[in-house]
Scaffold this active site. Sequence first.
Site, PDB file in Angstrom:
ATOM      1  N   SER A   9       0.832  -1.204   0.000  1.00 17.87           N
ATOM      2  CA  SER A   9       0.000   0.000   0.000  1.00 17.87           C
ATOM      3  C   SER A   9       0.866   1.253   0.000  1.00 17.87           C
ATOM      4  O   SER A   9       1.634   1.506   0.928  1.00 17.87           O
ATOM      5  CB  SER A   9      -0.909   0.011   1.228  1.00 17.87           C
ATOM      6  OG  SER A   9      -1.604   1.237   1.266  1.00 17.87           O
ATOM      7  N   HIS A  34      -1.272  -1.163  -4.320  1.00 19.74           N
ATOM      8  CA  HIS A  34      -2.538  -0.753  -3.689  1.00 19.74           C
ATOM      9  C   HIS A  34      -2.512   0.754  -3.437  1.00 19.74           C
ATOM     10  O   HIS A  34      -1.594   1.281  -2.814  1.00 19.74           O
ATOM     11  CB  HIS A  34      -2.709  -1.519  -2.376  1.00 19.74           C
ATOM     12  CG  HIS A  34      -4.042  -1.340  -1.719  1.00 19.74           C
ATOM     13  ND1 HIS A  34      -5.174  -2.027  -2.109  1.00 19.74           N
ATOM     14  CD2 HIS A  34      -4.433  -0.543  -0.699  1.00 19.74           C
ATOM     15  CE1 HIS A  34      -6.194  -1.680  -1.351  1.00 19.74           C
ATOM     16  NE2 HIS A  34      -5.779  -0.767  -0.486  1.00 19.74           N
ATOM     17  N   ASP A  36      -4.730   3.932  -1.981  1.00 23.95           N
ATOM     18  CA  ASP A  36      -5.873   4.296  -1.130  1.00 23.95           C
ATOM     19  C   ASP A  36      -6.322   5.722  -1.393  1.00 23.95           C
ATOM     20  O   ASP A  36      -5.542   6.664  -1.240  1.00 23.95           O
ATOM     21  CB  ASP A  36      -5.468   4.180   0.346  1.00 23.95           C
ATOM     22  CG  ASP A  36      -5.300   2.740   0.775  1.00 23.95           C
ATOM     23  OD1 ASP A  36      -6.223   1.945   0.540  1.00 23.95           O
ATOM     24  OD2 ASP A  36      -4.241   2.415   1.345  1.00 23.95           O
ATOM     25  N   MET A  38      -8.991   8.600  -0.178  1.00 21.83           N
ATOM     26  CA  MET A  38      -9.876   8.960   0.949  1.00 21.83           C
ATOM     27  C   MET A  38     -10.422  10.357   0.747  1.00 21.83           C
ATOM     28  O   MET A  38      -9.708  11.251   0.293  1.00 21.83           O
ATOM     29  CB  MET A  38      -9.078   8.925   2.250  1.00 21.83           C
ATOM     30  CG  MET A  38      -8.394   7.607   2.509  1.00 21.83           C
ATOM     31  SD  MET A  38      -7.417   7.679   4.023  1.00 21.83           S
ATOM     32  CE  MET A  38      -6.701   6.039   4.007  1.00 21.83           C
ATOM     33  N   HIS A  67      -8.328   1.643  -4.299  1.00 20.73           N
ATOM     34  CA  HIS A  67      -9.328   1.415  -3.248  1.00 20.73           C
ATOM     35  C   HIS A  67      -9.991   2.746  -2.931  1.00 20.73           C
ATOM     36  O   HIS A  67      -9.382   3.619  -2.318  1.00 20.73           O
ATOM     37  CB  HIS A  67      -8.592   0.830  -2.026  1.00 20.73           C
ATOM     38  CG  HIS A  67      -9.439   0.627  -0.824  1.00 20.73           C
ATOM     39  ND1 HIS A  67      -8.905   0.370   0.429  1.00 20.73           N
ATOM     40  CD2 HIS A  67     -10.785   0.634  -0.646  1.00 20.73           C
ATOM     41  CE1 HIS A  67      -9.874   0.228   1.306  1.00 20.73           C
ATOM     42  NE2 HIS A  67     -11.025   0.395   0.684  1.00 20.73           N
ATOM     43  N   MET A  69     -12.173   4.954  -0.939  1.00 20.84           N
ATOM     44  CA  MET A  69     -12.885   5.169   0.336  1.00 20.84           C
ATOM     45  C   MET A  69     -13.551   6.536   0.240  1.00 20.84           C
ATOM     46  O   MET A  69     -13.178   7.500   0.918  1.00 20.84           O
ATOM     47  CB  MET A  69     -11.879   5.112   1.493  1.00 20.84           C
ATOM     48  CG  MET A  69     -11.409   3.697   1.777  1.00 20.84           C
ATOM     49  SD  MET A  69      -9.916   3.641   2.776  1.00 20.84           S
ATOM     50  CE  MET A  69      -8.698   3.758   1.466  1.00 20.84           C
ATOM     51  N   MET A 138     -12.004  -5.443   4.893  1.00 24.79           N
ATOM     52  CA  MET A 138     -11.265  -4.512   5.749  1.00 24.79           C
ATOM     53  C   MET A 138     -11.015  -5.168   7.101  1.00 24.79           C
ATOM     54  O   MET A 138     -11.957  -5.571   7.792  1.00 24.79           O
ATOM     55  CB  MET A 138     -12.051  -3.207   5.937  1.00 24.79           C
ATOM     56  CG  MET A 138     -12.226  -2.379   4.679  1.00 24.79           C
ATOM     57  SD  MET A 138     -10.699  -1.994   3.797  1.00 24.79           S
ATOM     58  CE  MET A 138      -9.739  -1.139   5.051  1.00 24.79           C
ATOM     59  N   PHE A 144      -6.870   5.037   7.915  1.00 24.89           N
ATOM     60  CA  PHE A 144      -5.495   5.248   8.372  1.00 24.89           C
ATOM     61  C   PHE A 144      -4.681   3.972   8.167  1.00 24.89           C
ATOM     62  O   PHE A 144      -5.220   2.872   8.245  1.00 24.89           O
ATOM     63  CB  PHE A 144      -5.464   5.620   9.864  1.00 24.89           C
ATOM     64  CG  PHE A 144      -6.278   6.844  10.178  1.00 24.89           C
ATOM     65  CD1 PHE A 144      -5.712   8.115  10.050  1.00 24.89           C
ATOM     66  CD2 PHE A 144      -7.612   6.736  10.540  1.00 24.89           C
ATOM     67  CE1 PHE A 144      -6.465   9.260  10.301  1.00 24.89           C
ATOM     68  CE2 PHE A 144      -8.380   7.876  10.788  1.00 24.89           C
ATOM     69  CZ  PHE A 144      -7.809   9.139  10.674  1.00 24.89           C
ATOM     70  N   ASP A 176      -7.199  -6.144   3.881  1.00 22.61           N
ATOM     71  CA  ASP A 176      -6.622  -4.799   3.922  1.00 22.61           C
ATOM     72  C   ASP A 176      -6.656  -4.226   5.336  1.00 22.61           C
ATOM     73  O   ASP A 176      -7.722  -3.907   5.853  1.00 22.61           O
ATOM     74  CB  ASP A 176      -7.401  -3.889   2.963  1.00 22.61           C
ATOM     75  CG  ASP A 176      -6.733  -2.543   2.775  1.00 22.61           C
ATOM     76  OD1 ASP A 176      -5.604  -2.358   3.257  1.00 22.61           O
ATOM     77  OD2 ASP A 176      -7.360  -1.671   2.135  1.00 22.61           O
ATOM     78  N   GLY A 178      -3.474  -3.810   8.686  1.00 22.90           N
ATOM     79  CA  GLY A 178      -2.759  -4.476   9.772  1.00 22.90           C
ATOM     80  C   GLY A 178      -2.171  -5.824   9.410  1.00 22.90           C
ATOM     81  O   GLY A 178      -1.879  -6.635  10.297  1.00 22.90           O
ATOM     82  N   GLY A 198       0.853  -2.171   4.148  1.00 20.99           N
ATOM     83  CA  GLY A 198       1.414  -0.824   4.122  1.00 20.99           C
ATOM     84  C   GLY A 198       2.548  -0.685   5.114  1.00 20.99           C
ATOM     85  O   GLY A 198       3.733  -0.795   4.765  1.00 20.99           O
TER      86      GLY A 198
HETATM   87  C1  DX5 Z   1      -6.699   1.726   5.361  1.00 24.15           C
HETATM   88  C2  DX5 Z   1      -6.218   1.456   3.982  1.00 24.15           C
HETATM   89  C3  DX5 Z   1      -5.158   0.439   3.900  1.00 24.15           C
HETATM   90  C4  DX5 Z   1      -3.854   0.827   4.542  1.00 24.15           C
HETATM   91  C5  DX5 Z   1      -3.226  -0.421   5.056  1.00 24.15           C
HETATM   92  O1  DX5 Z   1      -7.777   2.582   5.320  1.00 24.15           O
HETATM   93  O2  DX5 Z   1      -7.296   1.014   3.169  1.00 24.15           O
HETATM   94  O3  DX5 Z   1      -4.919   0.046   2.548  1.00 24.15           O
HETATM   95  O4  DX5 Z   1      -2.964   1.474   3.661  1.00 24.15           O
HETATM   96  O5  DX5 Z   1      -2.110  -0.062   5.766  1.00 24.15           O
HETATM   97  P1  DX5 Z   1      -1.485  -0.997   6.918  1.00 24.15           P
HETATM   98  O6  DX5 Z   1      -1.006  -2.229   6.236  1.00 24.15           O
HETATM   99  O7  DX5 Z   1      -0.399  -0.140   7.464  1.00 24.15           O
HETATM  100  O8  DX5 Z   1      -2.584  -1.272   7.917  1.00 24.15           O
HETATM  101 ZN    ZN Z   2      -6.799   0.094   1.175  1.00 24.47          ZN
END
Ligand code: DX5
Ligand code: ZN
Length: 217
Positions: A9, A34, A36, A38, A67, A69, A138, A144, A176, A178, A198
């Site tokens: 990510s 990936h 993101d 937002m 992705h 959001m 998710m 975040f 996606d 953690g 990420g």
């Molecule tokens: C969260 C994102 C993830 C994020 C994952 O809202 O959709 O894609 O980048 O990051 P890590 O792997 O650090 O949780």
């Molecule tokens: Zn994501």
Amino acid sequence: MASPLIAPSVLAADFGNLQRDVEMIDRSVADWVHVDIMDGTFVPNFSMGIPVVQAIRRHTKKPLDVHLMIMTPEHHVEAFRKAGADRICVHVEVCANLHRNIQQIKALGCAAGVAINPHTPLISLENILVDVDHICVMSVNPGFGAQTFIENTYAKVKQLKKMITDLGSSALIEIDGGVSMKNASALLSAGADVLVAGNFVFSAADPEAAIQGLKAL
Ligand code: DX5
Ligand code: ZN
């Protein structure tokens, strides 16, 4: 168990050195990049927009897994496709006409994904599972990077895998949030196909080796 697809990510990259970090992903054994997006409304944060996706596109040949959001994704999917997205994923929580949204994405020549928040029941996906290319489960609340993985994800992935198998769908299951070496094997055993990572990748001393570690599971 087939080797997983890995999607680092970009959210966790150093935005001041975005070209360097995207080129690292491009060199690595990662499968997708990936990205993101937002909007500060669906999720309480902003990340990046169209010009940044265009910039990422210039530095990798790997598929961009975008992705969204964001609210009203139908107003923006075409622009993300033009910016270089290969896969576009929308959230079930914001799509009152989800089937139409999926068809719109496919008509643009993109793979279509649907993301589902930790609290949203899987039953809301049952009637579109045969239409989608992937489901993004998710495993944190979106908004975040570097959040704590939600343990209920294992049960949810097992249930989703069974639904996909029972329906004869070819949808991939992407996880996606953690993801790390601590949970990746168990996620794959539960039925995951694609791991987004990420913080685990970009906080590693050797990010390319971290990607390789996940890929080798
Ligand atoms: C969260 C994102 C993830 C994020 C994952 O809202 O959709 O894609 O980048 O990051 P890590 O792997 O650090 O949780
Ligand atoms: Zn994501």
